[in-house]
Design a protein around this motif. Structure first.
Motif, short mmCIF file in Angstrom:
data_model
loop_
_atom_site.label_atom_id
_atom_site.label_comp_id
_atom_site.label_asym_id
_atom_site.label_seq_id
_atom_site.Cartn_x
_atom_site.Cartn_y
_atom_site.Cartn_z
N LEU A 90 0.85 -1.19 0.00
CA LEU A 90 0.00 0.00 0.00
C LEU A 90 0.88 1.24 0.00
CD1 LEU A 90 -2.69 -1.05 2.65
CD2 LEU A 90 -2.69 -1.44 0.18
N ARG A 91 0.65 2.11 -0.96
CA ARG A 91 1.34 3.38 -1.07
C ARG A 91 0.30 4.50 -1.08
NH1 ARG A 91 4.85 0.21 -0.24
NH2 ARG A 91 6.76 -0.17 -1.45
N LYS A 92 0.74 5.72 -0.94
CA LYS A 92 -0.19 6.83 -0.97
C LYS A 92 -0.84 6.91 -2.36
CE LYS A 92 -0.65 11.77 -0.02
NZ LYS A 92 0.05 13.00 0.41
N GLY A 93 -2.14 6.62 -2.39
CA GLY A 93 -2.88 6.71 -3.64
C GLY A 93 -2.67 5.57 -4.61
N GLN A 94 -1.98 4.49 -4.18
CA GLN A 94 -1.78 3.38 -5.09
C GLN A 94 -1.52 2.08 -4.32
OE1 GLN A 94 1.57 4.56 -7.50
NE2 GLN A 94 3.08 4.01 -5.96
N VAL A 95 -1.75 0.97 -5.02
CA VAL A 95 -1.49 -0.36 -4.47
C VAL A 95 -0.66 -1.12 -5.49
CG1 VAL A 95 -2.48 -2.48 -3.56
CG2 VAL A 95 -3.72 -0.32 -3.26
N LEU A 96 0.43 -1.73 -5.04
CA LEU A 96 1.28 -2.54 -5.91
C LEU A 96 0.93 -4.01 -5.70
CD1 LEU A 96 4.73 -0.78 -5.32
CD2 LEU A 96 2.88 -0.15 -6.89
N LEU A 97 0.56 -4.67 -6.79
CA LEU A 97 0.17 -6.07 -6.73
C LEU A 97 1.14 -6.91 -7.54
CD1 LEU A 97 -3.70 -5.79 -7.30
CD2 LEU A 97 -2.49 -5.99 -5.12
N THR A 99 0.21 -1.80 -10.90
CA THR A 99 0.02 -0.65 -10.02
C THR A 99 -1.41 -0.15 -10.20
OG1 THR A 99 2.35 -0.02 -10.19
CG2 THR A 99 0.80 1.67 -9.42
N VAL A 100 -2.18 -0.21 -9.12
CA VAL A 100 -3.58 0.21 -9.15
C VAL A 100 -3.67 1.53 -8.39
CG1 VAL A 100 -5.96 -0.45 -8.68
CG2 VAL A 100 -4.26 -2.22 -9.14
N THR A 101 -4.17 2.57 -9.05
CA THR A 101 -4.23 3.90 -8.44
C THR A 101 -5.67 4.35 -8.23
OG1 THR A 101 -4.24 5.06 -10.57
CG2 THR A 101 -2.08 4.47 -9.66
N LYS A 102 -5.81 5.49 -7.57
CA LYS A 102 -7.14 6.02 -7.28
C LYS A 102 -7.96 6.24 -8.55
CE LYS A 102 -6.52 8.29 -2.80
NZ LYS A 102 -6.58 9.58 -2.07
N ARG A 103 -7.29 6.55 -9.64
CA ARG A 103 -8.03 6.82 -10.88
C ARG A 103 -8.72 5.56 -11.42
NH1 ARG A 103 -5.22 5.27 -15.46
NH2 ARG A 103 -3.01 4.80 -15.17
N HIS A 104 -8.37 4.40 -10.84
CA HIS A 104 -9.04 3.16 -11.25
C HIS A 104 -10.37 2.95 -10.53
CE1 HIS A 104 -4.82 2.11 -12.57
NE2 HIS A 104 -5.52 1.66 -13.60
N GLY A 105 -10.73 3.86 -9.63
CA GLY A 105 -12.05 3.82 -8.99
C GLY A 105 -12.30 2.59 -8.16
N ASP A 106 -13.33 1.83 -8.54
CA ASP A 106 -13.71 0.64 -7.78
C ASP A 106 -12.57 -0.38 -7.72
OD1 ASP A 106 -16.19 1.71 -7.32
OD2 ASP A 106 -17.20 0.56 -8.90
N ARG A 107 -11.80 -0.48 -8.78
CA ARG A 107 -10.68 -1.42 -8.80
C ARG A 107 -9.64 -1.05 -7.74
NH1 ARG A 107 -9.60 -5.12 -12.59
NH2 ARG A 107 -11.86 -5.27 -12.43
N TYR A 108 -9.45 0.23 -7.52
CA TYR A 108 -8.51 0.68 -6.49
C TYR A 108 -9.01 0.27 -5.10
CZ TYR A 108 -6.13 3.92 -3.29
OH TYR A 108 -5.44 4.46 -2.24
N ARG A 109 -10.29 0.49 -4.84
CA ARG A 109 -10.84 0.09 -3.54
C ARG A 109 -10.75 -1.43 -3.37
NH1 ARG A 109 -13.87 4.59 -4.93
NH2 ARG A 109 -15.30 3.41 -6.26
#
Length: 318
Positions: A274-281, A294-304
């Motif tokens: 978990l990073r600020k505004g992103q998740v590394l998978l 890298t999943v970021t806030k701009r990915h919406g539901d996918r980010y959550r």
């Protein structure tokens, strides 16, 4: 089911000197980690079995339950009517199967009569549809025709190479097979070898791998393993100590079947970062092998969804 198992284990070491229990645990851990393949039972007497059950059953239950749940997610409309647990000892995998599906009959096969006796004692009144059968685990082993599910957990590392092959080949006769080993480099290599044998026998790999092709991991560079969190009881601390209220059980596994099941598109193979505004998978994928997304806030539901994802989850989760 975990609470019922914990209740069954309570008081198991009454009357057994702590030093004797700890010595038994130390020896059993060496075998559990696959350092001493043998052609004789590892669990030799009541003290061995009691120490093993107190220390290992909750962790084995958690690992097997996680593997069975991952498999069940790929075959949601299927449940076994018959289950054989090869080398099941005191029955942790049978408890895990009962926590995953209802209405099946289990048979625990093991060559250590003290383990079978204690397993029957622990399961009394909770797992009534369970048979406890003494059986040499190795060459010549077979499972009954028409068996739906076979589990083999934390057993292959105790066996000689010939016995390992015989056990995997016997398991491959079932409709579904789930094999679990310690999450060590050696445990992973045993699962990798077994995976190849299951594919050669015509079974379809459905978990954790998203494909039935060659494993993309280079042996010696890394190994595939997952983690299951286990709450430590006072009984566990009595046997082996430890200050934390939990431990993380690392395990490797493979699930295969003759059913028309489809594996997940990808699997998360490391703890998400978990990073600020992103998740590394870190993912294992069917088409590209190992890959980092890298999943970021701009990915919406996918980010959550990514923020809630765990090591070992299928990806995407929905």
């Amino acid at each position: 089911m975990h609470d019922e198992l914990r209740a069954a284990l309570a008081g198991l070491l009454d009357g057994l000197p702590p030093k004797q229990a700890a010595q038994a645990v130390d020896r059993l851990i060496a075998n559990y980690r696959g350092r001493t393949p043998t052609d004789v039972p590892v669990l030799r007497d009541r003290a061995d079995v009691a120490a093993y059950a107190a220390y290992r059953m909750p962790a084995t239950f958690a690992a097997v339950r996680a593997a069975l749940t991952a498999f069940a997610d790929r075959v949601p409309d299927w449940s076994p009517a018959t289950h054989v647990d090869i080398g099941g000892g005191t029955g942790a995998a049978t408890w895990a199967a009962a926590a995953t599906w209802d209405g099946h009959r289990s048979t625990v096969l093991d060559w250590a009569q003290p383990a079978l006796d204690l397993g029957r004692e622990l399961a009394d009144g909770v797992l009534p549809e369970t048979r406890w059968q003494r059986q040499v685990i190795g060459e010549g082993l077979t499972v009954p025709a028409g068996t739906d599910l076979v589990t083999v957990s934390y057993v292959l590392g105790e066996l000689t190479e010939a016995a390992r092959r015989a056990v995997v080949d016997a398991a491959a006769a079932a409709q579904a097979v789930v094999l679990i080993e310690p999450g060590t480099p050696d445990g992973y290599l045993r699962i990798r070898e077994a995976r190849d044998r299951l594919i050669g026998a015509g079974l379809r790999i459905v978990a954790p791998c998203p494909h039935g092709g060659a494993c993309p991991i280079v042996p010696g560079d890394d190994w595939c393993h997952l983690s299951a969190r286990v709450s430590r009881s006072s009984l566990h601390r009595q046997v082996k100590g430890g200050s934390l209220p939990y431990e993380d059980e690392k395990f490797s596994y493979v699930a295969a079947t003759t059913l028309p099941a489809t594996p997940a598109p990808a699997r998360i193979v490391r703890k998400p970062q978990l990073r600020k505004g992103q998740v590394l998978l870190d993912l294992c994928t069917a088409e590209e092998g190992l890959r980092r997304d890298t999943v970021t806030k701009r990915h919406g539901d996918r980010y959550r969804e990514a923020r809630d994802a765990s090591w070992g989850d299928a990806w995407p989760r929905s």
